[in-house]
Scaffold this active site. Structure first.
Site, PDB file in Angstrom:
ATOM      1  N   MET A   1       0.960  -1.190   0.121  1.00 12.88           N
ATOM      2  CA  MET A   1       0.175  -0.036   0.186  1.00 12.88           C
ATOM      3  C   MET A   1       0.623   1.259  -0.079  1.00 12.88           C
ATOM      4  O   MET A   1       1.489   1.534   1.096  1.00 12.88           O
ATOM      5  CB  MET A   1      -0.694  -0.114   1.168  1.00 12.88           C
ATOM      6  CG  MET A   1      -1.951  -0.980   1.125  1.00 12.88           C
ATOM      7  SD  MET A   1      -3.036  -1.117   2.600  1.00 12.88           S
ATOM      8  CE  MET A   1      -4.231   0.154   2.047  1.00 12.88           C
ATOM      9  N   SER A   2       0.772   2.147  -1.124  1.00  8.88           N
ATOM     10  CA  SER A   2       1.737   3.042  -1.377  1.00  8.88           C
ATOM     11  C   SER A   2       1.114   4.340  -0.658  1.00  8.88           C
ATOM     12  O   SER A   2       1.705   5.550  -0.581  1.00  8.88           O
ATOM     13  CB  SER A   2       1.841   3.537  -2.590  1.00  8.88           C
ATOM     14  OG  SER A   2       0.720   3.789  -3.299  1.00  8.88           O
ATOM     15  N   GLY A   3      -0.279   4.344  -0.352  1.00  9.48           N
ATOM     16  CA  GLY A   3      -1.365   5.496   0.053  1.00  9.48           C
ATOM     17  C   GLY A   3      -1.799   6.083  -1.102  1.00  9.48           C
ATOM     18  O   GLY A   3      -2.305   7.277  -0.780  1.00  9.48           O
ATOM     19  N   GLY A   4      -1.830   5.853  -2.391  1.00  9.08           N
ATOM     20  CA  GLY A   4      -2.332   6.137  -3.467  1.00  9.08           C
ATOM     21  C   GLY A   4      -3.857   5.566  -3.592  1.00  9.08           C
ATOM     22  O   GLY A   4      -3.954   4.260  -3.107  1.00  9.08           O
ATOM     23  N   VAL A   5      -4.540   5.688  -4.821  1.00  8.48           N
ATOM     24  CA  VAL A   5      -5.734   5.113  -5.005  1.00  8.48           C
ATOM     25  C   VAL A   5      -5.557   3.844  -5.530  1.00  8.48           C
ATOM     26  O   VAL A   5      -6.635   2.900  -5.056  1.00  8.48           O
ATOM     27  CB  VAL A   5      -6.665   6.261  -5.874  1.00  8.48           C
ATOM     28  CG1 VAL A   5      -5.912   6.340  -7.356  1.00  8.48           C
ATOM     29  CG2 VAL A   5      -8.070   5.789  -6.020  1.00  8.48           C
ATOM     30  N   ASP A   6      -4.689   3.512  -6.125  1.00  7.44           N
ATOM     31  CA  ASP A   6      -4.804   2.042  -6.995  1.00  7.44           C
ATOM     32  C   ASP A   6      -4.461   0.937  -5.954  1.00  7.44           C
ATOM     33  O   ASP A   6      -5.243   0.035  -5.872  1.00  7.44           O
ATOM     34  CB  ASP A   6      -3.497   2.132  -8.028  1.00  7.44           C
ATOM     35  CG  ASP A   6      -3.540   3.281  -8.982  1.00  7.44           C
ATOM     36  OD1 ASP A   6      -4.767   3.634  -9.582  1.00  7.44           O
ATOM     37  OD2 ASP A   6      -2.692   3.758  -9.405  1.00  7.44           O
TER      38      ASP A   6
ATOM     39  N   MET B   1       5.985   0.348   2.178  1.00 12.78           N
ATOM     40  CA  MET B   1       7.415  -0.123   2.070  1.00 12.78           C
ATOM     41  C   MET B   1       8.102   1.182   2.305  1.00 12.78           C
ATOM     42  O   MET B   1       7.874   2.306   1.383  1.00 12.78           O
ATOM     43  CB  MET B   1       7.467  -0.909   0.727  1.00 12.78           C
ATOM     44  CG  MET B   1       6.892  -2.071   0.490  1.00 12.78           C
ATOM     45  SD  MET B   1       7.215  -2.501  -1.230  1.00 12.78           S
ATOM     46  CE  MET B   1       9.023  -3.284  -1.032  1.00 12.78           C
TER      47      MET B   1
ATOM     48  N   CYS C   1      13.607  -1.605  -9.323  1.00  9.31           N
ATOM     49  CA  CYS C   1      12.811  -1.590  -8.006  1.00  9.31           C
ATOM     50  C   CYS C   1      11.604  -2.842  -8.042  1.00  9.31           C
ATOM     51  O   CYS C   1      11.706  -3.819  -6.948  1.00  9.31           O
ATOM     52  CB  CYS C   1      12.264  -0.228  -7.749  1.00  9.31           C
ATOM     53  SG  CYS C   1      11.335  -0.181  -6.088  1.00  9.31           S
TER      54      CYS C   1
ATOM     55  N   GLY D   1      -0.963  -2.291  -6.625  1.00 10.42           N
ATOM     56  CA  GLY D   1      -2.272  -1.451  -7.489  1.00 10.42           C
ATOM     57  C   GLY D   1      -1.337  -1.449  -8.870  1.00 10.42           C
ATOM     58  O   GLY D   1      -1.818  -0.598  -9.359  1.00 10.42           O
TER      59      GLY D   1
ATOM     60  N   CYS E   1      11.317   8.423  -7.205  1.00 11.22           N
ATOM     61  CA  CYS E   1      10.979   8.845  -6.006  1.00 11.22           C
ATOM     62  C   CYS E   1      12.017   9.323  -5.249  1.00 11.22           C
ATOM     63  O   CYS E   1      12.042  10.040  -4.195  1.00 11.22           O
ATOM     64  CB  CYS E   1      10.358   7.621  -5.092  1.00 11.22           C
ATOM     65  SG  CYS E   1      11.477   6.286  -5.117  1.00 11.22           S
TER      66      CYS E   1
END
Length: 387
Positions: free
Chosen positions: A15-20, A40, A107, A131, A203
């Site tokens: 979970m990146s914190g984004g919507v996907d 991560m 990555c 996602g 990033c």
């Protein structure tokens, strides 16, 4: 996804914190999986994260808010060492060697799937999910990687090097959806990130500052300043390092006036950046090394498509030679074939495999390689040149 078929299998979602990835987690919960969310921690510092819009504290907090809303446990795991070794160090080294790296594909290969799968199993996971906009189809003896359904969002190009064994345990819940549908479904579920902007850039080093980043990082590879020269070898300008250039580049050459010029070749050993007309970046094919195959290795003559950039349309191509370590393809209208970038081979929407571009090739070179007896020699030459 049917709850009756999952048997409460545990899946760890990146979970990146984004919507996907947030919607991916929500869909898996609704499908009856035992879901655990993990963010991560890849990088820290002022460079990169704030400008790219990912890997920040706010992103972790957004992921936690989503996890609480959908009722799953959530953790932040530290992958900084693995990320530094596999991605950042390679990024710096490749640029200093006059090549153009692909940190997102690296990555995915070494961190977001390989290392993540290892950590997920420590949590009792049978599966991992992300996602990404791609699809996995499980066959009787292998997993197949397919493009996402929305061409503009497809991310299969960045996933070609993910280990086939890991793909057997991977889910892409939003790969069969468009971005508009993902946002609409997230909004319908009340996810707080439904309208959050997508992350941009690398990033840890946004495009506008990557050269300065490369210069500041410790490396065993020296910076290689030198000259910008034309087709005849006439010096046009001096430059501060080959890491500031990539094949096909037109701006920032330091050579003003006259017709448009493009970077056609980089000689890091001598610090030379060669520029010329647009015809100088055209090629009839390419050689790639360090191949990853997700399907049986295609025999010579196989008609395929090859994609050499994430935002570049795939081109019709023909396999000249291929083995476990690399391949050569012939293709028309290839432009700015860039060493260090990924060349991904497709059969329609299915990923066959891919590798890292070693060199562009022209018709006469490819004709010599087409001789079966020349395959091992050709592969050895490319590997020697790479080293």
């Amino acid at each position: 996804m049917s709850a009756e078929c999952t048997h409460r299998r545990r899946v760890v979602v990146a979970m990146s914190g984004g919507v996907d990835s947030s919607l991916a987690a929500a869909l898996l919960v609704e499908a009856g999986y035992d879901v655990v969310g993990v963010s991560m921690r890849l990088w820290e510092g002022s460079e990169g994260a704030a400008q790219s819009g990912c890997c920040t504290l706010d992103d972790f907090l957004d992921a936690r808010r989503v996890a609480e809303l959908i009722g799953i446990p959530f953790y932040v795991m530290d992958f900084r060492d693995a990320f530094r070794r596999a991605v950042v160090d390679d990024f710096v080294t490749e640029y200093r060697r006059g090549r153009t790296p692909n940190p997102c594909a690296r990555c995915n290969q070494f961190v977001k799937f390989a290392a993540f799968w290892d950590r997920a199993r420590e949590l009792g996971a049978e599966l991992v999910a992300t996602g990404h906009y791609a699809r996995v189809r499980q066959g009787p003896d292998r997993a197949e990687l397919w493009r996402g359904v929305e061409p503009e969002k497809d991310q299969s190009y960045f996933l070609f090097a993910v280990d086939a064994g890991v793909l057997r345990h991977t889910l892409f819940p939003v790969g069969g959806m468009t971005k508009a549908a993902v946002r609409a479904e997230a909004e319908r579920r009340g996810l707080p990130v439904a309208r959050k902007a997508d992350s941009q850039e690398v990033c840890f080093a946004p495009r506008s500052t990557y050269a300065a980043f490369v210069e500041r990082q410790p490396s065993t590879e020296p910076l290689r300043p030198g000259a910008v020269v034309d087709e005849a070898g006439v010096e046009l300008a001096r430059h501060a390092g080959v890491h500031r250039f990539t094949i096909g580049q037109r701006r920032g050459l330091g050579a003003s006036g006259g017709r448009p010029r493009y970077v056609t070749a980089i000689d890091p050993a001598r610090g030379l950046v060669r520029v010329g007309p647009a015809t100088g970046v055209a090629a009839d094919g390419l050689v790639a090394t360090n191949a990853s195959w997700l399907s049986p290795i295609p025999p010579p003559g196989t008609r395929v498509e090859v994609q050499i950039r994430s935002r570049c349309a795939p081109q019709a191509a023909r396999v000249v030679w291929a083995d476990a370590g690399g391949f050569a393809v012939a293709a028309e209208q290839l432009r700015a074939v860039t060493p260090g970038q990924a060349a991904v081979v497709y059969d329609g929407e299915r990923v066959i495999g891919g590798g890292w571009i070693a060199h562009a090739r022209h018709a006469e070179d490819l004709a010599q390689m087409a001789d079966v007896s020349n395959w091992p020699a050709a592969a050895a030459r490319e590997e020697a040149t790479e080293g």
